[in-house]
Design a protein around this motif. Structure first.
Motif, short mmCIF file in Angstrom:
data_model
loop_
_atom_site.label_atom_id
_atom_site.label_comp_id
_atom_site.label_asym_id
_atom_site.label_seq_id
_atom_site.Cartn_x
_atom_site.Cartn_y
_atom_site.Cartn_z
N ALA A 116 0.83 -1.20 0.00
CA ALA A 116 0.00 0.00 0.00
C ALA A 116 0.87 1.24 0.00
O ALA A 116 2.01 1.22 0.40
CB ALA A 116 -0.91 0.01 1.23
N ARG A 117 0.29 2.32 -0.44
CA ARG A 117 1.01 3.59 -0.49
C ARG A 117 0.17 4.63 0.24
O ARG A 117 -1.00 4.78 -0.01
CB ARG A 117 1.21 4.02 -1.93
CG ARG A 117 1.85 5.41 -2.09
CD ARG A 117 1.93 5.75 -3.57
NE ARG A 117 2.58 7.03 -3.76
CZ ARG A 117 1.96 8.18 -3.81
NH1 ARG A 117 0.66 8.23 -3.62
NH2 ARG A 117 2.62 9.30 -4.01
N SER A 118 0.80 5.37 1.13
CA SER A 118 0.10 6.43 1.84
C SER A 118 0.47 7.76 1.22
O SER A 118 1.64 8.01 0.92
CB SER A 118 0.47 6.43 3.33
OG SER A 118 1.86 6.58 3.49
N ALA A 119 -0.50 8.62 1.02
CA ALA A 119 -0.28 9.90 0.36
C ALA A 119 0.43 10.87 1.30
O ALA A 119 0.10 10.96 2.47
CB ALA A 119 -1.60 10.51 -0.08
N VAL A 147 -1.49 12.57 -9.15
CA VAL A 147 -2.64 12.08 -8.39
C VAL A 147 -3.37 13.19 -7.65
O VAL A 147 -4.59 13.14 -7.49
CB VAL A 147 -2.17 10.99 -7.39
CG1 VAL A 147 -3.33 10.49 -6.55
CG2 VAL A 147 -1.53 9.82 -8.14
N TYR A 148 -2.64 14.25 -7.20
CA TYR A 148 -3.24 15.21 -6.28
C TYR A 148 -3.28 16.67 -6.76
O TYR A 148 -3.87 17.51 -6.09
CB TYR A 148 -2.50 15.17 -4.94
CG TYR A 148 -2.50 13.81 -4.31
CD1 TYR A 148 -3.67 13.25 -3.80
CD2 TYR A 148 -1.33 13.05 -4.24
CE1 TYR A 148 -3.68 11.99 -3.24
CE2 TYR A 148 -1.34 11.79 -3.67
CZ TYR A 148 -2.51 11.26 -3.18
OH TYR A 148 -2.52 10.02 -2.62
N GLY A 216 -8.13 8.06 -13.97
CA GLY A 216 -8.93 8.20 -12.76
C GLY A 216 -9.08 9.65 -12.32
O GLY A 216 -8.52 10.59 -12.91
N SER A 220 -8.01 9.55 -6.40
CA SER A 220 -8.70 8.26 -6.40
C SER A 220 -7.70 7.11 -6.52
O SER A 220 -6.57 7.29 -6.96
CB SER A 220 -9.70 8.20 -7.55
OG SER A 220 -9.02 8.17 -8.80
N ASP A 221 -8.17 5.92 -6.15
CA ASP A 221 -7.32 4.74 -6.29
C ASP A 221 -6.97 4.48 -7.75
O ASP A 221 -5.89 3.97 -8.06
CB ASP A 221 -8.03 3.52 -5.70
CG ASP A 221 -8.13 3.58 -4.19
OD1 ASP A 221 -7.36 4.35 -3.58
OD2 ASP A 221 -8.99 2.87 -3.62
N ALA A 222 -7.89 4.84 -8.65
CA ALA A 222 -7.66 4.60 -10.08
C ALA A 222 -6.54 5.47 -10.64
O ALA A 222 -5.97 5.16 -11.69
CB ALA A 222 -8.94 4.85 -10.88
N TRP A 224 -3.71 5.95 -9.18
CA TRP A 224 -2.43 5.41 -8.74
C TRP A 224 -2.26 3.98 -9.22
O TRP A 224 -3.19 3.19 -9.12
CB TRP A 224 -2.32 5.46 -7.21
CG TRP A 224 -1.07 4.81 -6.71
CD1 TRP A 224 -0.95 3.55 -6.18
CD2 TRP A 224 0.25 5.32 -6.78
NE1 TRP A 224 0.34 3.26 -5.90
CE2 TRP A 224 1.11 4.33 -6.27
CE3 TRP A 224 0.79 6.52 -7.24
CZ2 TRP A 224 2.49 4.52 -6.18
CZ3 TRP A 224 2.17 6.69 -7.16
CH2 TRP A 224 2.99 5.70 -6.62
#
Length: 246
Positions: A116-119, A147-148, A216, A220-222, A224
């Protein structure tokens, strides 16, 4: 010889630390550059401590020989004084390995184990990228912007990313870099899926030049991992510092 065991162990460990921190850049495989002075000081201290322990042991040997020379023959002068448990000699193995064969930096195996990856930050406006293409970005910054970034600063830009190759289970491949705060023990992976180019072997270091391929919605998860459409993939040598600072 057993009396000198602790001195030898201290000197070996100290020499190994100095070998990777003072006389080469190999320490960058394990820790951040800012920790170099501490490694050099600790390595030198261990070598000096080993020399001091050896001097004390040598003095004890001379005193023991002097006693024997005055007729104290009732004691065998072998094995007097604490030499430490024999199992301690096994510590020479990792010290010699670091001195002679320093282990490589973490690679694809470590990156692929991360589930998992944490932002590091949420959705928001990022500063504008510098002018000119291609723009060199770390994998961490590219991923964060992809992503952000609500401003979509990567739109229409050509980026250049450097990292090592990792593979996905479905035939996809990624340019990957490990991010560290302090040392290799806290490493996390940043990566970008590469499309439009054939994958080099795993762990090969490459520079990928291309453009961001949006996937995505923001955050969102999409979204990443981020995707880059490759215009070129060039093999490069591993940099002195294989990690990015988190």
């Amino acid at each position: 010889m057993r009396r000198y065991g602790p001195a030898v162990l201290l000197a070996l460990v100290g020499a190994a630390i100095l070998r990777v921190s003072l006389f080469s850049e190999l320490y960058l495989r394990y820790v951040q550059a800012g920790l170099r002075p501490y490694l050099v000081v600790s390595g030198a201290a261990l070598v000096l401590l080993g020399a001091a322990v050896a001097a004390v042991a040598n003095r004890a040997d001379h005193e023991q020989d002097h006693e024997h020379g005055h007729g104290d023959g009732g004691h065998a002068g072998h094995g007097h004084g604490p030499g430490g448990p024999r199992v301690a000699w096994f510590l020479t193995l990792p010290a010699l390995a670091l001195l002679l064969f320093p282990p490589p930096a973490l690679g694809s195996y470590s990156a692929e184990r991360e589930a998992a990856r944490s932002a590091a930050r949420g959705v928001g406006a990022f500063p504008a990228l510098p002018p000119g293409d291609p723009v060199d970005l770390t994998l961490g910054e590219f991923g964060s912007r992809a992503v952000y970034d609500s401003r979509r600063s990567l739109d229409g830009r050509t980026v250049r990313l450097t990292g090592f190759v990792t593979r996905g289970g479905d035939g996809t491949w990624y340019v990957t870099r490990l991010l560290v705060s302090c040392c290799a023990a806290d490493a996390t992976a940043a990566r970008a899926e590469v499309r439009g180019a054939q994958a080099p072997p795993a762990d090969t270091w490459v520079t990928v030049t291309g453009s961001w391929h949006p996937e995505g919605g923001l955050g969102s998860d999409a979204a990443w991992p981020p995707v880059v459409d490759a215009a070129s993939v060039r093999r490069v040598t591993q940099p002195d510092n294989p990690y990015e600072k988190r």
